[in-house]
Design an enzyme around this catalytic site. Structure first.
Site, PDB file in Angstrom:
ATOM      1  N   THR A  43       0.786  -1.216  -0.051  1.00 23.69           N
ATOM      2  CA  THR A  43      -0.077   0.001   0.088  1.00 23.69           C
ATOM      3  C   THR A  43       0.800   1.369   0.010  1.00 23.69           C
ATOM      4  OG1 THR A  43      -1.584  -1.082   1.214  1.00 23.69           O
ATOM      5  CG2 THR A  43      -1.633   0.908   1.608  1.00 23.69           C
ATOM      6  N   VAL A  58     -11.919  -6.577   0.677  1.00 27.35           N
ATOM      7  CA  VAL A  58     -11.557  -5.215   0.923  1.00 27.35           C
ATOM      8  C   VAL A  58     -10.552  -5.050   2.295  1.00 27.35           C
ATOM      9  CG1 VAL A  58     -12.172  -3.011   1.465  1.00 27.35           C
ATOM     10  CG2 VAL A  58     -13.411  -4.266  -0.094  1.00 27.35           C
ATOM     11  N   GLY A  59      -9.442  -4.635   2.166  1.00 24.10           N
ATOM     12  CA  GLY A  59      -8.700  -4.647   3.391  1.00 24.10           C
ATOM     13  C   GLY A  59      -8.726  -3.283   4.230  1.00 24.10           C
ATOM     14  N   ASP A  60      -7.752  -2.802   5.080  1.00 18.39           N
ATOM     15  CA  ASP A  60      -8.103  -1.960   5.948  1.00 18.39           C
ATOM     16  C   ASP A  60      -7.844  -0.544   5.047  1.00 18.39           C
ATOM     17  OD1 ASP A  60      -5.326  -2.470   5.519  1.00 18.39           O
ATOM     18  OD2 ASP A  60      -4.610  -1.256   6.896  1.00 18.39           O
ATOM     19  N   THR A  65       0.195   0.271   6.498  1.00 22.36           N
ATOM     20  CA  THR A  65       0.344  -0.749   5.537  1.00 22.36           C
ATOM     21  C   THR A  65       0.672  -1.900   6.305  1.00 22.36           C
ATOM     22  OG1 THR A  65       1.792  -1.414   3.607  1.00 22.36           O
ATOM     23  CG2 THR A  65       2.715  -0.117   5.204  1.00 22.36           C
ATOM     24  N   GLY A  66       0.151  -3.081   5.656  1.00 15.46           N
ATOM     25  CA  GLY A  66       0.337  -4.372   6.235  1.00 15.46           C
ATOM     26  C   GLY A  66      -0.911  -5.335   6.081  1.00 15.46           C
ATOM     27  N   THR A  67      -0.946  -6.313   6.957  1.00 18.64           N
ATOM     28  CA  THR A  67      -2.101  -7.352   6.732  1.00 18.64           C
ATOM     29  C   THR A  67      -3.364  -6.785   7.289  1.00 18.64           C
ATOM     30  OG1 THR A  67      -1.229  -7.920   9.230  1.00 18.64           O
ATOM     31  CG2 THR A  67      -0.270  -9.491   7.171  1.00 18.64           C
TER      32      THR A  67
END
Ligand code: ASP
Length: 324
Positions: A191, A220-222, A242-244
């Site tokens: 990201t 959809v992620g964070d 940014t990350g999991t």
């Protein structure tokens, strides 16, 4: 108040061995160029909101990073882009998710904030809104690069059921399990995001992503979720993560930094450190964040081997880094 901008281009297990000096220089110079452009916005009296928009638009246009042009592929070989932006002065925010024809998703998120009475649009509705706003619309193939296609093919051959985060290439199955081996150690992109404080002391944050390679269609992620991947509040701080993504959502990561400052009187550094190094690891959350507070303090913590990152204070040379 000395304005400052900070940016990130994803975090992960970026082994020095896999990255050639030329490639490293290419990343650092891309980060530097983007910081110089965003710093100029602040130097000319531009707002924090304008500076983060400038930075993220440029990060989206740069194929090195997983956002806009150069976004990763879903399991169906398509792209689904997400972005969000927040204004710390008013708590206004805008976000879009699951779009594949808006050239710069961050510009659509900003229009959601300024030109709609809503906060979050997804899919076809988000695209229709962007079109109606006169934003640049592109064929979905605009986002595709050979490197990303190779990455998808490799992941599908090795771990067909896994959605793979660029970061450290660990396969995530059902959002929580991971394969023991990094899948693609030589390609770590994530990201992108930016946070800034301007001369008026106003804060802003922006985040944009292509998501994770081989993600299930519709996932959809964070990144587009206010409070998880993006948050700004003049009373506390501006944060981009940014990350999991699944873990950052569950930890309400960006807002937690702000909440610790507001409710517990934590410093920016202590709050960010707590989220990245103590809270996220309890649920195996991997990644990092960038944050600034109203006093111009900047932190860029991550719990992976590296994070593409940098910051620039007006009147000073940008500082960029990849590894610890
Ligand atoms: N956080 C992003 C997501 O889960 C991925 C990333 O940061 O690379 O979509």
């Amino acid at each position: 108040m000395q304005p400052v901008i900070a940016i990130h281009g994803g975090a992960g297990a970026m082994s020095r061995a896999a990255m050639s000096p030329e490639k490293e220089a290419e990343y650092l110079s891309a980060l530097d160029d983007i910081l110089v452009a965003a710093q100029a916005v602040l130097a000319q009296g531009g707002s924090a909101l304008d500076a983060v928009t400038e930075a993220v638009t440029r990060l989206e246009d740069c194929p090195l990073f997983n956002a806009g042009h150069g976004a990763v592929f879903t399991s169906a070989g398509t792209h689904e882009l997400d972005a969000s932006i927040m204004d710390g002065a008013t708590l206004r925010s805008g976000a879009i998710a699951n779009v594949n024809c808006v050239r710069n998703p961050i510009l659509a998120a900003r229009r959601v904030m300024t030109d709609s009475k809503h906060v979050f649009f997804v899919g076809e509705g988000a695209e229709a809104f962007a079109r109606a706003q006169g934003l640049d619309i592109v064929d979905p193939s605009y986002f595709s690069t050979d490197a990303r296609r190779e990455q998808l093919q490799r992941v599908q051959a090795e771990h067909p059921d896994a959605a793979v985060l660029d970061h450290d290439g660990q396969a995530m199955v059902a959002g929580v399990q991971r394969a023991p081996e990094p899948i693609d150690p030589d390609r770590k992109f994530g990201t992108v995001g930016a946070v800034a404080v301007d001369a008026q002391g106003n804060l802003a944050a922006a985040t944009s992503t292509g998501g994770v390679t081989n993600k299930q269609v519709g996932r959809v992620g964070d990144a587009p979720m206010i409070g998880a991947g993006c948050y700004a509040n003049n009373r506390t701080c501006a944060v981009s993560t940014t990350g999991t993504g699944e873990m950052f959502i569950r930890m309400v990561a960006a807002y937690d930094v702000s909440a610790q400052m507001e409710y517990a009187g934590a410093t920016l550094a202590a709050a960010a450190d707590s989220v990245v190094h103590h809270k996220l690891p309890t649920i195996d959350g991997k990644g990092g964040l960038i944050a600034v507070d109203a006093a111009g303090n900047v932190v860029l913590p991550f719990n992976t081997e590296g994070m593409y990152r940098g910051y620039a204070r007006v009147g000073e040379k940008p500082v960029t880094a990849i590894y610890r």
